[in-house]
Design an enzyme around this catalytic site. Structure first.
Site, PDB file in Angstrom:
ATOM      1  N   GLU A   1      25.762  67.088 -27.148  1.00 19.06           N
ATOM      2  CA  GLU A   1      26.287  65.884 -26.496  1.00 19.06           C
ATOM      3  C   GLU A   1      25.340  65.417 -25.383  1.00 19.06           C
ATOM      4  OE1 GLU A   1      30.971  67.400 -26.831  1.00 19.06           O
ATOM      5  OE2 GLU A   1      29.790  67.832 -25.065  1.00 19.06           O
TER       6      GLU A   1
ATOM      7  N   ASP B   1      41.067  68.238 -25.263  1.00 22.82           N
ATOM      8  CA  ASP B   1      39.739  68.832 -25.090  1.00 22.82           C
ATOM      9  C   ASP B   1      39.858  70.202 -24.436  1.00 22.82           C
ATOM     10  OD1 ASP B   1      40.153  68.524 -22.372  1.00 22.82           O
ATOM     11  OD2 ASP B   1      38.192  67.609 -21.990  1.00 22.82           O
ATOM     12  N   MET B   2      38.713  70.737 -23.959  1.00 20.02           N
ATOM     13  CA  MET B   2      38.720  72.078 -23.379  1.00 20.02           C
ATOM     14  C   MET B   2      38.176  72.120 -21.944  1.00 20.02           C
ATOM     15  SD  MET B   2      37.516  74.130 -26.830  1.00 20.02           S
ATOM     16  CE  MET B   2      37.421  75.727 -26.052  1.00 20.02           C
TER      17      MET B   2
ATOM     18  N   ASP C   1      37.553  64.974 -34.263  1.00 19.73           N
ATOM     19  CA  ASP C   1      38.454  65.542 -35.278  1.00 19.73           C
ATOM     20  C   ASP C   1      39.882  65.068 -35.020  1.00 19.73           C
ATOM     21  OD1 ASP C   1      37.539  67.738 -33.128  1.00 19.73           O
ATOM     22  OD2 ASP C   1      39.689  67.908 -33.440  1.00 19.73           O
TER      23      ASP C   1
HETATM   24  N1  SAH Z   1      30.109  74.173 -30.735  1.00 24.44           N
HETATM   25  C1  SAH Z   1      31.213  74.812 -31.402  1.00 24.44           C
HETATM   26  C2  SAH Z   1      32.562  74.331 -30.954  1.00 24.44           C
HETATM   27  C3  SAH Z   1      32.635  74.020 -29.499  1.00 24.44           C
HETATM   28  S1  SAH Z   1      34.242  73.935 -28.879  1.00 24.44           S
HETATM   29  C4  SAH Z   1      31.039  74.669 -32.898  1.00 24.44           C
HETATM   30  O1  SAH Z   1      29.975  74.274 -33.327  1.00 24.44           O
HETATM   31  O2  SAH Z   1      31.967  74.968 -33.635  1.00 24.44           O
HETATM   32  C5  SAH Z   1      34.619  72.257 -28.892  1.00 24.44           C
HETATM   33  C6  SAH Z   1      34.092  71.377 -27.788  1.00 24.44           C
HETATM   34  O3  SAH Z   1      34.417  70.035 -28.132  1.00 24.44           O
HETATM   35  C7  SAH Z   1      34.722  71.603 -26.423  1.00 24.44           C
HETATM   36  O4  SAH Z   1      33.789  71.318 -25.403  1.00 24.44           O
HETATM   37  C8  SAH Z   1      35.909  70.618 -26.391  1.00 24.44           C
HETATM   38  O5  SAH Z   1      36.080  69.968 -25.136  1.00 24.44           O
HETATM   39  C9  SAH Z   1      35.589  69.577 -27.466  1.00 24.44           C
HETATM   40  N2  SAH Z   1      36.586  69.395 -28.548  1.00 24.44           N
HETATM   41  C10 SAH Z   1      36.352  68.667 -29.665  1.00 24.44           C
HETATM   42  N3  SAH Z   1      37.440  68.678 -30.477  1.00 24.44           N
HETATM   43  C11 SAH Z   1      38.389  69.428 -29.872  1.00 24.44           C
HETATM   44  C12 SAH Z   1      39.728  69.816 -30.225  1.00 24.44           C
HETATM   45  N4  SAH Z   1      40.302  69.444 -31.357  1.00 24.44           N
HETATM   46  N5  SAH Z   1      40.399  70.615 -29.374  1.00 24.44           N
HETATM   47  C13 SAH Z   1      39.838  71.013 -28.212  1.00 24.44           C
HETATM   48  N6  SAH Z   1      38.581  70.685 -27.840  1.00 24.44           N
HETATM   49  C14 SAH Z   1      37.847  69.887 -28.642  1.00 24.44           C
END
Ligand code: SAH
Length: 264
Positions: free
Chosen positions: A35, A197-198, A222
């Protein structure tokens, strides 16, 4: 000075003066490298080899001058043990705290991806400006502690920015899991959230403590209430949605340039 709402007259005067002068320093907090890097290139920022952060932290600061703004992008960095992006509330709150101490920004922007709820009108690639931010995984069923756990905060109000740019507005709910347990789902519904989000609520907590205005720009990777598994959909869409996010952040930064906080 006589105290007034817990603040001295001088403090109130200084705060109103800050609102009136052009914004000069902004900190953009971003969880993932995917990002962050397109924006680092867009604003032609360079990595600070010696950021004034405590020794050993993985956080990466990119900085430079873009138009009339001193821009800092702080990426949460890679976890020193596992090598993955250090996503989530713990590192987001630490980075926010340290960035405010070191860089004294006029405004913080948390930019990132999020899950969206189609039942609330979210689609893949939508970019949201969060109006309210709360936690959904801090359940403490004791009176008042329950509200503390939810930790509801409001983003800095930007009516003119919203009028000018075509961003959707929605409530953001934050938790430390990418998936969603039934308990999380109930809390997210109670939070009336459109996106999930997280990091957001952790950043909102710190900026509230330290009285720094903040806005939250989140692009949907998503659909949480859809039929595809979150991880698969997230990975499929990450690159394309990041491009949408970066375009929106650039528009917001261009809008902010030359304006004061009260003009946003
Ligand atoms: N890089 C990892 C996943 C990272 S976690 C991979 O490749 O699988 C997801 C990141 O995107 C976090 O920073 C969060 O803030 C955001 N995010 C995107 N979709 C999300 C969802 N459905 N729930 C929670 N966080 C989400």
């Amino acid at each position: 000075m006589a105290p007034h709402d817990g603040k001295s007259v001088m403090e109130e005067f200084m705060a109103s003066e800050t609102e009136k002068r052009p914004i000069s320093t902004i900190v953009i907090i971003i969880a993932m490298q995917t990002e962050a890097l397109p924006l680092v290139n867009k604003f032609q920022l360079s990595e600070d080899p010696n950021p004034t952060f405590p020794k050993g932290v993985p956080w990466v600061r990119y900085h430079g001058i873009y138009k009339d703004l001193n821009i800092n992008i702080i990426w949460l960095g890679n976890d020193s043990v596992f090598g993955v992006n250090s996503v989530g509330t713990v590192s987001a709150s630490l980075v926010t705290y340290a960035s405010i101490q070191v860089l004294k920004p006029d405004l913080i922007i948390n930019a990132g991806t999020a899950g969206g709820f189609k039942a609330k009108g979210a689609c893949i690639g939508d970019v949201f400006l969060a109006s309210d931010i709360a936690f959904h995984d801090r359940r403490i069923p004791i009176p008042v502690f329950d509200l503390y756990g939810v930790g509801l905060q409001q983003a800095f109000s930007t009516p003119n920015l919203l009028k000018e740019l075509s961003l959707k507005v929605g409530k953001l709910s934050t938790g430390d899991s990418l998936d969603m347990s039934p308990e999380d789902e109930a809390s997210i519904i109670a939070n009336d959230a459109t996106i999930k989000d997280m990091e957001g609520a952790a950043i909102a907590y710190v900026v509230d403590l330290l009285e720094v205005p903040a806005i939250f720009i989140k692009a949907v990777t998503d659909i949480v209430d859809g039929d595809k598994p979150t991880v698969v959909e997230f990975r499929q869409n990450l690159a394309a949605v990041t491009a949408e996010l970066d375009q929106a952040v650039t528009q917001v930064v261009d809008f902010i340039n030359g304006k004061s906080l009260s003009e946003l």
